[in-house]
Design an enzyme around this catalytic site. Structure first.
Site, PDB file in Angstrom:
ATOM      1  N   GLU A 111       0.855  -1.187   0.000  1.00 33.99           N
ATOM      2  CA  GLU A 111       0.000   0.000   0.000  1.00 33.99           C
ATOM      3  C   GLU A 111       0.888   1.234   0.000  1.00 33.99           C
ATOM      4  O   GLU A 111       1.806   1.338   0.800  1.00 33.99           O
ATOM      5  CB  GLU A 111      -0.902  -0.027   1.248  1.00 33.99           C
ATOM      6  CG  GLU A 111      -1.642   1.261   1.544  1.00 33.99           C
ATOM      7  CD  GLU A 111      -2.475   1.783   0.361  1.00 33.99           C
ATOM      8  OE1 GLU A 111      -3.298   1.029  -0.172  1.00 33.99           O
ATOM      9  OE2 GLU A 111      -2.273   2.958  -0.024  1.00 33.99           O
ATOM     10  N   HIS A 129     -25.337  -1.845   0.090  1.00 33.53           N
ATOM     11  CA  HIS A 129     -26.473  -1.625  -0.812  1.00 33.53           C
ATOM     12  C   HIS A 129     -27.231  -2.909  -1.107  1.00 33.53           C
ATOM     13  O   HIS A 129     -26.623  -3.961  -1.288  1.00 33.53           O
ATOM     14  CB  HIS A 129     -25.979  -1.040  -2.137  1.00 33.53           C
ATOM     15  CG  HIS A 129     -25.497   0.375  -2.028  1.00 33.53           C
ATOM     16  ND1 HIS A 129     -26.345   1.422  -1.739  1.00 33.53           N
ATOM     17  CD2 HIS A 129     -24.260   0.908  -2.168  1.00 33.53           C
ATOM     18  CE1 HIS A 129     -25.635   2.547  -1.717  1.00 33.53           C
ATOM     19  NE2 HIS A 129     -24.374   2.265  -1.961  1.00 33.53           N
ATOM     20  N   ARG A 395     -14.333   8.115  -6.640  1.00 35.33           N
ATOM     21  CA  ARG A 395     -14.753   6.818  -7.182  1.00 35.33           C
ATOM     22  C   ARG A 395     -13.870   6.457  -8.376  1.00 35.33           C
ATOM     23  O   ARG A 395     -13.254   7.334  -8.981  1.00 35.33           O
ATOM     24  CB  ARG A 395     -16.211   6.868  -7.629  1.00 35.33           C
ATOM     25  CG  ARG A 395     -17.185   7.348  -6.555  1.00 35.33           C
ATOM     26  CD  ARG A 395     -18.556   7.565  -7.167  1.00 35.33           C
ATOM     27  NE  ARG A 395     -19.537   8.099  -6.239  1.00 35.33           N
ATOM     28  CZ  ARG A 395     -19.740   9.399  -6.013  1.00 35.33           C
ATOM     29  NH1 ARG A 395     -19.011  10.295  -6.642  1.00 35.33           N
ATOM     30  NH2 ARG A 395     -20.677   9.784  -5.166  1.00 35.33           N
ATOM     31  N   CYS A 490     -15.837  13.661  23.872  1.00 31.82           N
ATOM     32  CA  CYS A 490     -16.956  13.617  22.906  1.00 31.82           C
ATOM     33  C   CYS A 490     -17.351  12.181  22.601  1.00 31.82           C
ATOM     34  O   CYS A 490     -18.528  11.849  22.536  1.00 31.82           O
ATOM     35  CB  CYS A 490     -16.577  14.287  21.591  1.00 31.82           C
ATOM     36  SG  CYS A 490     -16.020  15.971  21.727  1.00 31.82           S
ATOM     37  N   CYS A 530      -8.659  16.323  22.801  1.00 37.17           N
ATOM     38  CA  CYS A 530      -7.908  15.074  22.997  1.00 37.17           C
ATOM     39  C   CYS A 530      -6.685  14.944  22.088  1.00 37.17           C
ATOM     40  O   CYS A 530      -5.808  14.127  22.366  1.00 37.17           O
ATOM     41  CB  CYS A 530      -8.830  13.870  22.817  1.00 37.17           C
ATOM     42  SG  CYS A 530      -9.507  13.739  21.156  1.00 37.17           S
TER      43      CYS A 530
HETATM   44  C1  LIG Z   1     -18.230   9.350  -2.010  1.00 33.53           C
HETATM   45  C2  LIG Z   1     -18.313   7.851  -2.138  1.00 33.53           C
HETATM   46  C3  LIG Z   1     -19.370   7.167  -1.566  1.00 33.53           C
HETATM   47  C4  LIG Z   1     -19.467   5.776  -1.692  1.00 33.53           C
HETATM   48  N1  LIG Z   1     -20.456   5.111  -1.028  1.00 33.53           N
HETATM   49  C5  LIG Z   1     -20.495   3.762  -1.074  1.00 33.53           C
HETATM   50  C6  LIG Z   1     -21.474   3.058  -0.325  1.00 33.53           C
HETATM   51  O1  LIG Z   1     -22.240   3.627   0.442  1.00 33.53           O
HETATM   52  N2  LIG Z   1     -21.522   1.709  -0.469  1.00 33.53           N
HETATM   53  C7  LIG Z   1     -20.687   1.021  -1.304  1.00 33.53           C
HETATM   54  O2  LIG Z   1     -20.833  -0.186  -1.426  1.00 33.53           O
HETATM   55  N3  LIG Z   1     -19.706   1.666  -1.968  1.00 33.53           N
HETATM   56  C8  LIG Z   1     -19.579   3.002  -1.866  1.00 33.53           C
HETATM   57  N4  LIG Z   1     -18.580   3.671  -2.521  1.00 33.53           N
HETATM   58  C9  LIG Z   1     -17.604   2.906  -3.297  1.00 33.53           C
HETATM   59  C10 LIG Z   1     -16.505   2.311  -2.413  1.00 33.53           C
HETATM   60  O3  LIG Z   1     -15.985   3.274  -1.533  1.00 33.53           O
HETATM   61  C11 LIG Z   1     -15.381   1.787  -3.293  1.00 33.53           C
HETATM   62  O4  LIG Z   1     -15.929   1.005  -4.326  1.00 33.53           O
HETATM   63  C12 LIG Z   1     -14.374   0.939  -2.541  1.00 33.53           C
HETATM   64  O5  LIG Z   1     -13.919   1.602  -1.399  1.00 33.53           O
HETATM   65  C13 LIG Z   1     -13.216   0.614  -3.460  1.00 33.53           C
HETATM   66  O6  LIG Z   1     -12.231  -0.052  -2.728  1.00 33.53           O
HETATM   67  P1  LIG Z   1     -10.823  -0.357  -3.381  1.00 33.53           P
HETATM   68  O7  LIG Z   1     -10.066  -1.162  -2.402  1.00 33.53           O
HETATM   69  O8  LIG Z   1     -11.026  -0.917  -4.745  1.00 33.53           O
HETATM   70  O9  LIG Z   1     -10.169   1.072  -3.633  1.00 33.53           O
HETATM   71  P2  LIG Z   1      -9.390   2.067  -2.634  1.00 33.53           P
HETATM   72  O10 LIG Z   1     -10.023   2.141  -1.313  1.00 33.53           O
HETATM   73  O11 LIG Z   1      -9.233   3.336  -3.387  1.00 33.53           O
HETATM   74  O12 LIG Z   1      -7.983   1.359  -2.449  1.00 33.53           O
HETATM   75  C14 LIG Z   1      -7.008   1.315  -3.448  1.00 33.53           C
HETATM   76  C15 LIG Z   1      -5.657   1.440  -2.762  1.00 33.53           C
HETATM   77  O13 LIG Z   1      -4.614   1.232  -3.712  1.00 33.53           O
HETATM   78  C16 LIG Z   1      -3.520   2.027  -3.314  1.00 33.53           C
HETATM   79  N5  LIG Z   1      -2.621   2.193  -4.453  1.00 33.53           N
HETATM   80  C17 LIG Z   1      -2.897   2.832  -5.612  1.00 33.53           C
HETATM   81  N6  LIG Z   1      -1.822   2.809  -6.408  1.00 33.53           N
HETATM   82  C18 LIG Z   1      -0.842   2.148  -5.749  1.00 33.53           C
HETATM   83  C19 LIG Z   1       0.506   1.827  -6.051  1.00 33.53           C
HETATM   84  N7  LIG Z   1       1.088   2.193  -7.212  1.00 33.53           N
HETATM   85  N8  LIG Z   1       1.231   1.142  -5.133  1.00 33.53           N
HETATM   86  C20 LIG Z   1       0.678   0.774  -3.954  1.00 33.53           C
HETATM   87  N9  LIG Z   1      -0.589   1.078  -3.604  1.00 33.53           N
HETATM   88  C21 LIG Z   1      -1.349   1.744  -4.497  1.00 33.53           C
HETATM   89  C22 LIG Z   1      -4.190   3.334  -2.887  1.00 33.53           C
HETATM   90  O14 LIG Z   1      -3.352   4.117  -2.067  1.00 33.53           O
HETATM   91  C23 LIG Z   1      -5.434   2.833  -2.184  1.00 33.53           C
HETATM   92  O15 LIG Z   1      -5.268   2.731  -0.795  1.00 33.53           O
HETATM   93  C24 LIG Z   1     -18.471   5.065  -2.422  1.00 33.53           C
HETATM   94  C25 LIG Z   1     -17.383   5.750  -2.977  1.00 33.53           C
HETATM   95  C26 LIG Z   1     -17.287   7.133  -2.830  1.00 33.53           C
HETATM   96  C27 LIG Z   1     -16.095   7.844  -3.384  1.00 33.53           C
END
Ligand SMILES: Cc1cc2nc3c(=O)[nH]c(=O)nc-3n(C[C@H](O)[C@H](O)[C@H](O)COP(=O)(O)OP(=O)(O)OC[C@H]3O[C@@H](n4cnc5c(N)ncnc54)[C@H](O)[C@@H]3O)c2cc1C
Length: 567
Positions: A111, A129, A395, A490, A530
């Site tokens: 990460e 969802h 997203r 809090c 805190c």
């Molecule tokens: C505003 C918002 C509201 C949402 N609400 C919902 C909801 O209510 N319910 C739902 O189901 N989904 C929701 N989603 C979608 C959900 O948050 C995402 O689909 C999900 O978190 C994606 O997870 P991920 O692990 O794929 O991506 P991320 O959490 O983005 O993780 C990817 C990781 O890869 C790392 N990375 C990238 N490049 C590199 C590299 N070169 N080397 C090492 N590490 C790297 C990044 O630092 C990051 O930590 C929402 C999204 C947003 C933005």
């Protein structure tokens, strides 16, 4: 002429060209705004199609921001030869890691940030969802349905609070009621699960504070809420506890390919030689695919902002609710609404704005105002004075608006979990399961893979005295007096909880890291009282000089001036 090319010509003249080859639509050229570049991609994409749009259109005068990566280098993982390298410790990467820890494998999870869950996985609505607005043919529909059903078990194993509270989709017209009844078989058929139609009165029994303008509603009973970063941390802790190696502050920078296979992966902490690579890099998944010689899709970042309301607003929301039709047709968001959180707050939002910057976590007054206005229609009690803070998440949609959970198309030892926009949090358990299955299948071709007989699915949580009975709390404090000393008033967080957070399987050495684990600073005062105490506890317990303790990211040290002067 290709009808898409014709439309591009109409809108952008000869500035944009399209070429279809190897199952992809490639766009190139130059336009004058980011919105135009995105709309060209959208114009050429078909929802859910396996023919992906790869968008290389440049925007004149726009300088793309550099990816934020750690500035230091060392050899912490240099020369390692893991069976599996997972890139990205969001909820998807961590769910995959935990699933793979059920096997006797050497798994390395890297990460780029200083902690897990710092991107979309901590910046979302936390809604599990039911899958109401996802087309049944999409990959994300199947994974959402499966993920939703897995939540009860996963959260119980990982000891993460999860509330299947349900979700209300509200309508301001009474005459829609007969149609709502007619939709019931559709929800069952498409896997949304138990759904109920509510009249004016029956809705008020469940949610007395919805607007009087709301005349009826659909209740989706399989909807739930979870703390998204709490779940991601729990996944990561359980994975590490079962043998996965986690390397934080580790950015993948480059890959070396030989004969269509990834041979070496260069990071700022050394070069590793994995048998299999899993791309779970969120909004950076396209960049990882490019490094791996397997770029067949594009991600166009889309940010969304939420406001967090004070606990006192929670009395107006028992579940989550929104008003149908309050978002414009072309806005790609599941709509959000007012969401009661598992931690006792209320979220209002999010919106959906295209942005070229993958790490654009800025919040702006316009977003807050718009989401408040929109959701005031269903929740007239919303008061901006109740906002305690805001956040923005980005997203990671493809132009086809579907997940890509499949093996590399050109690169043999690669799996993608890409395009994981909403409902990625909901689908994460199912994505973890699916990617692990694909990984085991690939690895079995090169040798024997055995089950990890020692796998322990249970994660022991941090003790929370504020959630205990008086007798339990008294016994705990008798045994361990640190749990009797309140640091955050809090959120009622004790010294014992903060110290415990510093000694978990996933390292945590920052004020924000502690905040995400046990909540000091999450309340009304946002750490005003805190914060300095948490800093001191980190310094004392981890033997870090106070002036070196960070709030979060690199360069976020909180103390300045002569050593030890501030506390
Ligand atoms: C505003 C918002 C509201 C949402 N609400 C919902 C909801 O209510 N319910 C739902 O189901 N989904 C929701 N989603 C979608 C959900 O948050 C995402 O689909 C999900 O978190 C994606 O997870 P991920 O692990 O794929 O991506 P991320 O959490 O983005 O993780 C990817 C990781 O890869 C790392 N990375 C990238 N490049 C590199 C590299 N070169 N080397 C090492 N590490 C790297 C990044 O630092 C990051 O930590 C929402 C999204 C947003 C933005």
């Amino acid at each position: 002429m290709d009808p898409r090319q014709k439309e591009l010509l109409k809108r952008f003249g000869s500035n944009v060209t399209l070429e279809e080859k190897e199952g992809c639509v490639y766009l190139s050229g130059e336009v004058s705004s980011w919105e135009d570049a995105v709309s060209a991609g959208q114009l050429c994409a078909k929802s859910g199609s396996k023919t992906h749009v790869v968008n290389d259109i440049r925007v004149s005068g726009l300088e793309m921001k550099e990816t934020k990566i750690p500035r230091f280098t060392d050899d912490a993982i240099d020369g390692k030869r893991p069976d599996v390298l997972i890139i990205g410790a969001g909820v998807v990467g961590c769910a995959i890691a935990r699933e793979l820890s059920k096997w006797k494998l050497d798994v390395l999870l890297v990460e780029k940030e200083y902690d897990v869950a710092l991107h979309a996985s901590s910046r979302n609505d936390g809604m599990v969802h039911p899958g109401i607005d996802i087309h049944p043919g999409l990959v994300k529909k199947k994974l959402n349905n499966r993920g939703n059903r897995m939540y009860t078990r996963i959260c119980s194993e990982l000891n993460v609070p999860f509330d299947r509270c349900g979700q209300f989709l509200c309508f301001d017209r009474k005459n829609i009621l007969p149609i709502l009844y007619m939709t019931l078989p559709y929800w069952l058929l498409t896997g949304v699960g138990a759904t109920r139609v509510h009249t004016y009165d029956s809705l008020r029994k469940k949610e007395p504070d919805v607007s009087p303008e709301v005349k009826c509603a659909l209740e989706f009973k399989r909807a739930g809420i979870v703390c998204p970063y709490g779940l991601t941390i729990a996944y990561a802790e359980n994975a590490v506890q079962n043998g996965v190696k986690l390397s934080l502050d580790t950015a993948v920078l480059k890959m070396k390919l030989v004969d269509g296979r990834i041979k070496a992966v260069k990071t700022n902490r050394g070069t590793v030689f994995p048998k299999l690579v899993i791309n779970a890099a969120g909004v950076f998944a396209e960049d990882i695919a490019e490094m791996a010689g397997d770029r067949f899709f594009s991600i166009h970042p889309r940010k969304g902002t939420n406001s967090i309301l004070d606990r006192k607003a929670r009395r107006f929301v028992n579940t989550t609710y929104s008003l149908m039709g309050t978002q414009s047709k072309d806005e790609h968001t599941k709509g959000g609404g007012v969401v009661g959180t598992v931690d006792g707050n209320v979220l209002v939002g999010p919106d959906a704005i295209e942005t070229p910057d993958k790490e654009n976590f800025d919040t702006d007054a316009k977003s807050i105002k718009n989401t408040f206005l929109r959701h005031s229609q269903v929740a007239p009690w919303l008061k901006s004075g109740d906002i305690i803070t805001y956040f923005t998440g980005v997203r990671a949609p493809t132009y086809e608006e579907d997940f890509i959970v499949e093996p590399g198309r050109r690169t043999k030892n690669l799996l993608h979990a890409a395009g994981i926009q909403s409902p990625g949090l909901t689908a994460a358990p199912a994505i973890g399961e699916k990617i692990a299955k694909l990984a085991i299948k690939k690895l079995k071709k090169t040798g024997r893979v055995e089950k990890n007989a020692a796998f322990d699915p249970v994660r022991v949580p941090i003790l929370r005295p504020s959630e205990m009975s008086k007798a339990e709390r008294a016994a705990l404090i008798e045994r361990e007096p640190d749990y009797g000393e309140i640091v955050c008033r809090c959120e009622e967080v004790s010294r014992g909880e903060i110290i415990a957070a510093l000694h978990r399987p996933v390292p945590c050495a920052t004020v924000d890291g502690v905040k995400r684990r046990v909540r000091p600073g999450m309340g009304r005062c946002q750490g005003g009282f805190c914060g300095p105490l948490v800093l001191k506890l980190i310094s004392q317990n981890l033997d870090i000089p106070e002036e070196k303790v960070r709030k979060g990211t690199q360069d976020s040290e909180l103390l300045f001036g002569p050593k030890g002067a501030a506390l």
